[in-house]
Design a protein around this motif. Structure first.
Motif, PDB file in Angstrom:
ATOM      1  N   ALA A  88       0.804  -1.228   0.000  1.00  0.00           N
ATOM      2  CA  ALA A  88       0.000   0.000   0.000  1.00  0.00           C
ATOM      3  C   ALA A  88       0.833   1.271   0.000  1.00  0.00           C
ATOM      4  N   ILE A  89       2.132   1.160   0.132  1.00  0.00           N
ATOM      5  CA  ILE A  89       2.935   2.356   0.356  1.00  0.00           C
ATOM      6  C   ILE A  89       3.000   3.267  -0.868  1.00  0.00           C
ATOM      7  N   ASN A  90       2.754   2.730  -2.057  1.00  0.00           N
ATOM      8  CA  ASN A  90       2.848   3.533  -3.272  1.00  0.00           C
ATOM      9  C   ASN A  90       1.529   4.181  -3.684  1.00  0.00           C
ATOM     10  N   ALA A  91       0.499   4.061  -2.873  1.00  0.00           N
ATOM     11  CA  ALA A  91      -0.792   4.677  -3.200  1.00  0.00           C
ATOM     12  C   ALA A  91      -0.648   6.196  -3.291  1.00  0.00           C
ATOM     13  N   PRO A  92      -1.347   6.844  -4.227  1.00  0.00           N
ATOM     14  CA  PRO A  92      -1.211   8.302  -4.394  1.00  0.00           C
ATOM     15  C   PRO A  92      -1.459   9.082  -3.117  1.00  0.00           C
ATOM     16  N   GLY A  93      -2.413   8.641  -2.302  1.00  0.00           N
ATOM     17  CA  GLY A  93      -2.688   9.346  -1.058  1.00  0.00           C
ATOM     18  C   GLY A  93      -1.519   9.317  -0.096  1.00  0.00           C
ATOM     19  N   ILE A 113       8.691  -2.517  -2.159  1.00  0.00           N
ATOM     20  CA  ILE A 113       9.419  -1.834  -3.235  1.00  0.00           C
ATOM     21  C   ILE A 113       8.750  -0.500  -3.541  1.00  0.00           C
ATOM     22  N   LEU A 114       9.546   0.557  -3.581  1.00  0.00           N
ATOM     23  CA  LEU A 114       9.025   1.883  -3.895  1.00  0.00           C
ATOM     24  C   LEU A 114       8.961   2.053  -5.409  1.00  0.00           C
ATOM     25  N   ARG A 115       7.865   2.642  -5.866  1.00  0.00           N
ATOM     26  CA  ARG A 115       7.647   2.813  -7.298  1.00  0.00           C
ATOM     27  C   ARG A 115       8.018   4.228  -7.746  1.00  0.00           C
ATOM     28  N   GLU A 116       7.802   4.473  -9.041  1.00  0.00           N
ATOM     29  CA  GLU A 116       8.267   5.711  -9.658  1.00  0.00           C
ATOM     30  C   GLU A 116       7.696   6.959  -8.998  1.00  0.00           C
ATOM     31  N   GLY A 117       6.455   6.898  -8.499  1.00  0.00           N
ATOM     32  CA  GLY A 117       5.848   8.083  -7.915  1.00  0.00           C
ATOM     33  C   GLY A 117       6.658   8.633  -6.757  1.00  0.00           C
ATOM     34  N   ILE A 118       6.976   7.785  -5.788  1.00  0.00           N
ATOM     35  CA  ILE A 118       7.761   8.218  -4.639  1.00  0.00           C
ATOM     36  C   ILE A 118       9.197   8.526  -5.050  1.00  0.00           C
ATOM     37  N   ILE A 126      16.384   9.791  -1.278  1.00  0.00           N
ATOM     38  CA  ILE A 126      15.973   8.530  -0.673  1.00  0.00           C
ATOM     39  C   ILE A 126      17.201   7.655  -0.463  1.00  0.00           C
ATOM     40  N   ILE A 127      17.429   7.253   0.783  1.00  0.00           N
ATOM     41  CA  ILE A 127      18.561   6.395   1.123  1.00  0.00           C
ATOM     42  C   ILE A 127      18.030   5.096   1.710  1.00  0.00           C
ATOM     43  N   ASN A 128      18.499   3.997   1.168  1.00  0.00           N
ATOM     44  CA  ASN A 128      18.023   2.666   1.546  1.00  0.00           C
ATOM     45  C   ASN A 128      19.070   1.926   2.359  1.00  0.00           C
ATOM     46  N   LEU A 129      18.599   1.225   3.406  1.00  0.00           N
ATOM     47  CA  LEU A 129      19.437   0.294   4.148  1.00  0.00           C
ATOM     48  C   LEU A 129      19.148  -1.090   3.576  1.00  0.00           C
ATOM     49  N   HIS A 130      20.080  -1.578   2.789  1.00  0.00           N
ATOM     50  CA  HIS A 130      19.952  -2.891   2.145  1.00  0.00           C
ATOM     51  C   HIS A 130      20.749  -3.914   2.927  1.00  0.00           C
TER      52      HIS A 130
END
Length: 269
Positions: A88-93, A113-118, A126-130
């Motif tokens: 649900a994290i990539n929802a426009p709202g 996974i974060l999509r193009e919108g974010i 955006i910094i990721n801890l992988h």
């Protein structure tokens, strides 16, 4: 101090991530997205399901040992907490709510996974801890597969800028745990999490000061693992490696084996 947004999940390790950083950074919002991965779906029979279940039960017990004191999440009153179901994290709202907080940087650990919108809205922020040493191990289970492959020197974490690829953004630094001969796989995983989370305030400070020198990832080396590749046989191979003394074997040859890795140091705070 930069305004920081956290995108993460709901396990105890993620609570540690939230609460440690809340003490060291200006956190303005936290998004917690539930996990959807069901590893038992990769089991072919009852015996395999039992092997996989025990592996993850052991992980949960280890997390309780390392992070149990963070179970009750405590945030400052002004911090926005968003709890989301899986995917649900990539929802426009959600993007609109993130933008309303005007964050200077997003720190990601364990969300979907974060999509193009974010990614587009917060490009370069955006910094990721992988969990895994990139570019050597990318994708899913990247501190599991080195232990299956008998390569504990590749257990660790990569802190990198996020792009639209799979763990492919420019690398900022690497972190590895201190290993002891008696460590099990979940000890190594949790020690890695602690070391990596503790490195993030210095990373944020260097990002805000524009002193980071991120390095593009090589594409001609490394292994990419997908969730569907996880199996009971892989768990059995991991167990066999620990039973034969894989960690002690590595520690005896640590200097020579570590020379194969090209690692980036944590920036100075």
């Amino acid at each position: 101090m930069p305004r920081v947004l956290l995108l993460t999940s709901t396990f105890l390790r993620h609570h540690f991530f939230i609460q440690f950083l809340s003490r060291h950074l200006d956190i303005v919002g936290v998004w917690r997205e539930e996990k959807s991965f069901k590893p038992e779906e990769n089991a072919g029979n009852k015996e395999d399901r039992a092997v996989i279940a025990e592996h993850f039960d052991a992980r949960d017990r280890s997390e309780t040992t390392y992070f149990g004191k963070y179970a009750a999440l405590s945030l400052d009153p002004g911090v926005l907490l968003q709890d989301l179901p899986p995917n649900a994290i990539n929802a426009p709202g959600e993007l609109a709510a993130m933008q309303a907080l005007r964050p200077d940087i997003l720190l990601v650990f364990g969300s979907g996974i974060l999509r193009e919108g974010i990614i587009g809205a917060f490009a370069g922020k955006i910094i990721n801890l992988h969990l895994g040493i990139s570019p050597y191990y990318r994708g899913s289970g990247t501190n599991f597969w080195p232990l299956v492959n008998g390569e504990p020197e590749y257990v660790g974490a990569t802190i990198h800028y996020l792009d639209e690829g799979i763990d492919s953004g420019k690398m900022i630094c690497h972190v590895r745990p201190s290993m002891k001969s008696e460590d099990g796989p979940h000890d190594l995983g949790n020690a890695t999490i602690i070391a990596a989370v503790k490195a993030l305030p210095a990373v944020v400070s260097a990002h805000a000061a524009s002193t980071l020198h991120a390095v593009p990832q090589r594409t001609d080396i490394g292994k990419l693992y997908l969730r569907k590749q996880f199996s009971a046989d892989a768990v059995r191979a991991l167990r066999a490696n620990f039973a034969r003394g894989m960690i002690l074997e590595y520690l005896h040859a640590k200097s020579a084996r570590d020379r194969a890795l090209d690692l980036l140091p944590v920036p100075h705070s």
